[in-house]
Design a protein around this motif. Structure first.
Motif, PDB file in Angstrom:
ATOM      1  N   GLY A 132       0.796  -1.218   0.000  1.00  0.00           N
ATOM      2  CA  GLY A 132       0.000   0.000   0.000  1.00  0.00           C
ATOM      3  C   GLY A 132       0.819   1.254   0.000  1.00  0.00           C
ATOM      4  N   GLY A 133       0.104   2.332   0.260  1.00  0.00           N
ATOM      5  CA  GLY A 133       0.691   3.663   0.286  1.00  0.00           C
ATOM      6  C   GLY A 133       0.038   4.486   1.376  1.00  0.00           C
ATOM      7  N   SER A 134      -0.002   5.806   1.165  1.00  0.00           N
ATOM      8  CA  SER A 134      -0.492   6.719   2.193  1.00  0.00           C
ATOM      9  C   SER A 134      -2.013   6.797   2.270  1.00  0.00           C
ATOM     10  CB  SER A 134       0.085   8.114   1.953  1.00  0.00           C
ATOM     11  OG  SER A 134      -0.308   8.583   0.674  1.00  0.00           O
ATOM     12  N   GLU A 135      -2.714   6.209   1.319  1.00  0.00           N
ATOM     13  CA  GLU A 135      -4.178   6.182   1.325  1.00  0.00           C
ATOM     14  C   GLU A 135      -4.651   4.731   1.479  1.00  0.00           C
ATOM     15  OE1 GLU A 135      -5.857   8.998   1.400  1.00  0.00           O
ATOM     16  OE2 GLU A 135      -4.082  10.211   1.078  1.00  0.00           O
ATOM     17  N   SER A 136      -5.946   4.484   1.320  1.00  0.00           N
ATOM     18  CA  SER A 136      -6.495   3.140   1.489  1.00  0.00           C
ATOM     19  C   SER A 136      -6.171   2.244   0.300  1.00  0.00           C
ATOM     20  CB  SER A 136      -8.009   3.217   1.664  1.00  0.00           C
ATOM     21  OG  SER A 136      -8.316   3.833   2.889  1.00  0.00           O
ATOM     22  N   ASP A 137      -5.791   1.021   0.594  1.00  0.00           N
ATOM     23  CA  ASP A 137      -5.453   0.010  -0.412  1.00  0.00           C
ATOM     24  C   ASP A 137      -6.005  -1.321   0.091  1.00  0.00           C
ATOM     25  OD1 ASP A 137      -3.577   1.912  -1.814  1.00  0.00           O
ATOM     26  OD2 ASP A 137      -2.603   1.762   0.140  1.00  0.00           O
ATOM     27  N   GLU A 138      -6.700  -2.041  -0.795  1.00  0.00           N
ATOM     28  CA  GLU A 138      -7.381  -3.254  -0.360  1.00  0.00           C
ATOM     29  C   GLU A 138      -7.243  -4.357  -1.400  1.00  0.00           C
ATOM     30  OE1 GLU A 138     -11.346  -1.785   0.128  1.00  0.00           O
ATOM     31  OE2 GLU A 138     -10.746  -0.378   1.695  1.00  0.00           O
ATOM     32  N   MET A 183      -8.106  -2.779  -5.042  1.00  0.00           N
ATOM     33  CA  MET A 183      -8.138  -1.384  -5.463  1.00  0.00           C
ATOM     34  C   MET A 183      -7.242  -0.552  -4.569  1.00  0.00           C
ATOM     35  SD  MET A 183     -11.866  -0.030  -4.107  1.00  0.00           S
ATOM     36  CE  MET A 183     -11.742   1.503  -4.962  1.00  0.00           C
ATOM     37  N   SER A 184      -6.867   0.622  -5.080  1.00  0.00           N
ATOM     38  CA  SER A 184      -5.988   1.500  -4.330  1.00  0.00           C
ATOM     39  C   SER A 184      -6.353   2.960  -4.569  1.00  0.00           C
ATOM     40  CB  SER A 184      -4.532   1.288  -4.759  1.00  0.00           C
ATOM     41  OG  SER A 184      -3.705   2.264  -4.156  1.00  0.00           O
ATOM     42  N   TYR A 185      -6.210   3.748  -3.517  1.00  0.00           N
ATOM     43  CA  TYR A 185      -6.337   5.201  -3.587  1.00  0.00           C
ATOM     44  C   TYR A 185      -4.949   5.858  -3.532  1.00  0.00           C
ATOM     45  CZ  TYR A 185     -11.340   4.840  -2.433  1.00  0.00           C
ATOM     46  OH  TYR A 185     -12.682   4.553  -2.438  1.00  0.00           O
ATOM     47  N   SER A 186      -3.908   5.082  -3.293  1.00  0.00           N
ATOM     48  CA  SER A 186      -2.576   5.632  -3.030  1.00  0.00           C
ATOM     49  C   SER A 186      -1.798   5.961  -4.299  1.00  0.00           C
ATOM     50  CB  SER A 186      -1.746   4.642  -2.208  1.00  0.00           C
ATOM     51  OG  SER A 186      -2.310   4.448  -0.941  1.00  0.00           O
ATOM     52  N   PRO A 187      -1.103   7.107  -4.299  1.00  0.00           N
ATOM     53  CA  PRO A 187      -0.228   7.464  -5.416  1.00  0.00           C
ATOM     54  C   PRO A 187       1.254   7.185  -5.123  1.00  0.00           C
ATOM     55  CG  PRO A 187      -0.644   9.409  -4.114  1.00  0.00           C
ATOM     56  CD  PRO A 187      -1.375   8.255  -3.434  1.00  0.00           C
ATOM     57  N   ASP A 188       1.556   6.641  -3.938  1.00  0.00           N
ATOM     58  CA  ASP A 188       2.944   6.590  -3.495  1.00  0.00           C
ATOM     59  C   ASP A 188       3.315   5.229  -2.913  1.00  0.00           C
ATOM     60  OD1 ASP A 188       1.362   6.706  -1.235  1.00  0.00           O
ATOM     61  OD2 ASP A 188       2.189   8.587  -0.491  1.00  0.00           O
ATOM     62  N   ASP A 248       4.233   1.689  -2.424  1.00  0.00           N
ATOM     63  CA  ASP A 248       4.159   0.532  -3.317  1.00  0.00           C
ATOM     64  C   ASP A 248       3.451   0.834  -4.638  1.00  0.00           C
ATOM     65  OD1 ASP A 248       5.469  -1.112  -1.484  1.00  0.00           O
ATOM     66  OD2 ASP A 248       3.595  -1.662  -0.495  1.00  0.00           O
ATOM     67  N   LEU A 249       2.650   1.909  -4.700  1.00  0.00           N
ATOM     68  CA  LEU A 249       1.886   2.251  -5.897  1.00  0.00           C
ATOM     69  C   LEU A 249       2.560   3.334  -6.731  1.00  0.00           C
ATOM     70  CD1 LEU A 249      -0.760   0.603  -5.958  1.00  0.00           C
ATOM     71  CD2 LEU A 249      -0.220   1.217  -3.624  1.00  0.00           C
ATOM     72  N   LYS A 250       3.689   3.836  -6.308  1.00  0.00           N
ATOM     73  CA  LYS A 250       4.367   4.931  -6.998  1.00  0.00           C
ATOM     74  C   LYS A 250       4.654   4.562  -8.457  1.00  0.00           C
ATOM     75  CE  LYS A 250       8.295   7.979  -6.749  1.00  0.00           C
ATOM     76  NZ  LYS A 250       8.213   9.208  -6.043  1.00  0.00           N
ATOM     77  N   GLY A 251       4.263   5.474  -9.347  1.00  0.00           N
ATOM     78  CA  GLY A 251       4.560   5.317 -10.761  1.00  0.00           C
ATOM     79  C   GLY A 251       3.600   4.449 -11.547  1.00  0.00           C
ATOM     80  N   LEU A 252       2.567   3.884 -10.906  1.00  0.00           N
ATOM     81  CA  LEU A 252       1.678   2.984 -11.637  1.00  0.00           C
ATOM     82  C   LEU A 252       0.671   3.723 -12.512  1.00  0.00           C
ATOM     83  CD1 LEU A 252       0.924   0.050  -9.194  1.00  0.00           C
ATOM     84  CD2 LEU A 252       2.506   0.131 -11.115  1.00  0.00           C
ATOM     85  N   ALA A 312      -1.517  -1.463 -12.434  1.00  0.00           N
ATOM     86  CA  ALA A 312      -2.765  -0.777 -12.143  1.00  0.00           C
ATOM     87  C   ALA A 312      -3.499  -0.545 -13.448  1.00  0.00           C
ATOM     88  CB  ALA A 312      -2.494   0.552 -11.446  1.00  0.00           C
ATOM     89  N   LEU A 313      -4.799  -0.723 -13.421  1.00  0.00           N
ATOM     90  CA  LEU A 313      -5.680  -0.410 -14.544  1.00  0.00           C
ATOM     91  C   LEU A 313      -6.740   0.532 -14.001  1.00  0.00           C
ATOM     92  CD1 LEU A 313      -6.066  -3.996 -16.011  1.00  0.00           C
ATOM     93  CD2 LEU A 313      -4.766  -2.114 -17.013  1.00  0.00           C
ATOM     94  N   ALA A 314      -6.961   1.660 -14.703  1.00  0.00           N
ATOM     95  CA  ALA A 314      -7.867   2.655 -14.144  1.00  0.00           C
ATOM     96  C   ALA A 314      -8.430   3.570 -15.216  1.00  0.00           C
ATOM     97  CB  ALA A 314      -7.122   3.485 -13.108  1.00  0.00           C
ATOM     98  N   GLY A 315      -9.459   4.288 -14.812  1.00  0.00           N
ATOM     99  CA  GLY A 315     -10.070   5.343 -15.600  1.00  0.00           C
ATOM    100  C   GLY A 315     -10.435   6.480 -14.668  1.00  0.00           C
TER     101      GLY A 315
END
Length: 171
Positions: free
Chosen positions: A28-34, A51-56, A58-62, A85-88
């Motif tokens: 995870g990161g600084s926000e919620s990740d599940e 899903m993840s809300y984190s930008p940093d 473990d999720l940095k750069g995705l 990560a896959l997102a819209g």
């Protein structure tokens, strides 16, 4: 062991056949990740999704999208092999996973719009839709197919079939 106190983090725990805990991993990161789903891979590892809300961290750069669906491939000893990560523009999450004997990964992803990574997927935009995704063993997208209707489509169960495809179930 928390990466960031006050938020949820993805968690994966490996137990032996005798029920002894072998390892535990946080993602995870600084926000919620599940994490919502997990499937064993033929190489002895695991792929997890959620899903993840984190930008940093473990999720940095995705991806720069705020709420993203996340897939993480772990080795048998709990090391991260790859992450994707896959997102819209709207929230998305990996709700179901399965892997066939060749290592091809099948994911059921909930989303609302066919934009961002889902651009070109046929979604009618009238509610929650499901996107069936096939990925190679190294995380490259092979194909995506949207399933939508006048109301929400929530196909959270996915199973690889012997003919190399998959089948989804839900409501």
């Amino acid at each position: 062991e928390y990466k960031c106190k006050g938020t949820s983090e993805g968690l994966i725990v490996k137990y032996s056949k005798k029920g002894e805990r072998e390892w535990i991993k946080l993602f995870g990161g600084s926000e919620s990740d599940e994490f919502y789903s997990v499937a064993a891979t033929p190489d002895g590892g695991f792929v997890v999704g959620g899903m993840s809300y984190s930008p940093d961290l473990d999720l940095k750069g995705l991806t720069s999208y705020e709420i993203k669906s996340v897939l993480v491939k772990y080795t048998a000893n709990g090391s991260v092999s790859w992450k994707k990560a896959l997102a819209g523009e709207d929230a998305s999450s990996v709700d179901g996973l399965d892997v066939n004997n060749s290592g091809v990964i099948f994911a059921s992803i909930s989303t609302t719009y066919a934009d961002g990574d889902f651009a070109g997927v046929q979604i009618d935009g009238r509610g929650m839709a499901t996107v069936a995704v096939s990925l190679s063993a190294n995380g490259q997208v092979l194909w995506m197919k949207g399933i939508s209707d006048d109301g929400p489509v929530n196909l959270t169960k996915i199973i690889a079939t012997k003919d190399g495809g998959c089948i989804l179930a839900g409501d």
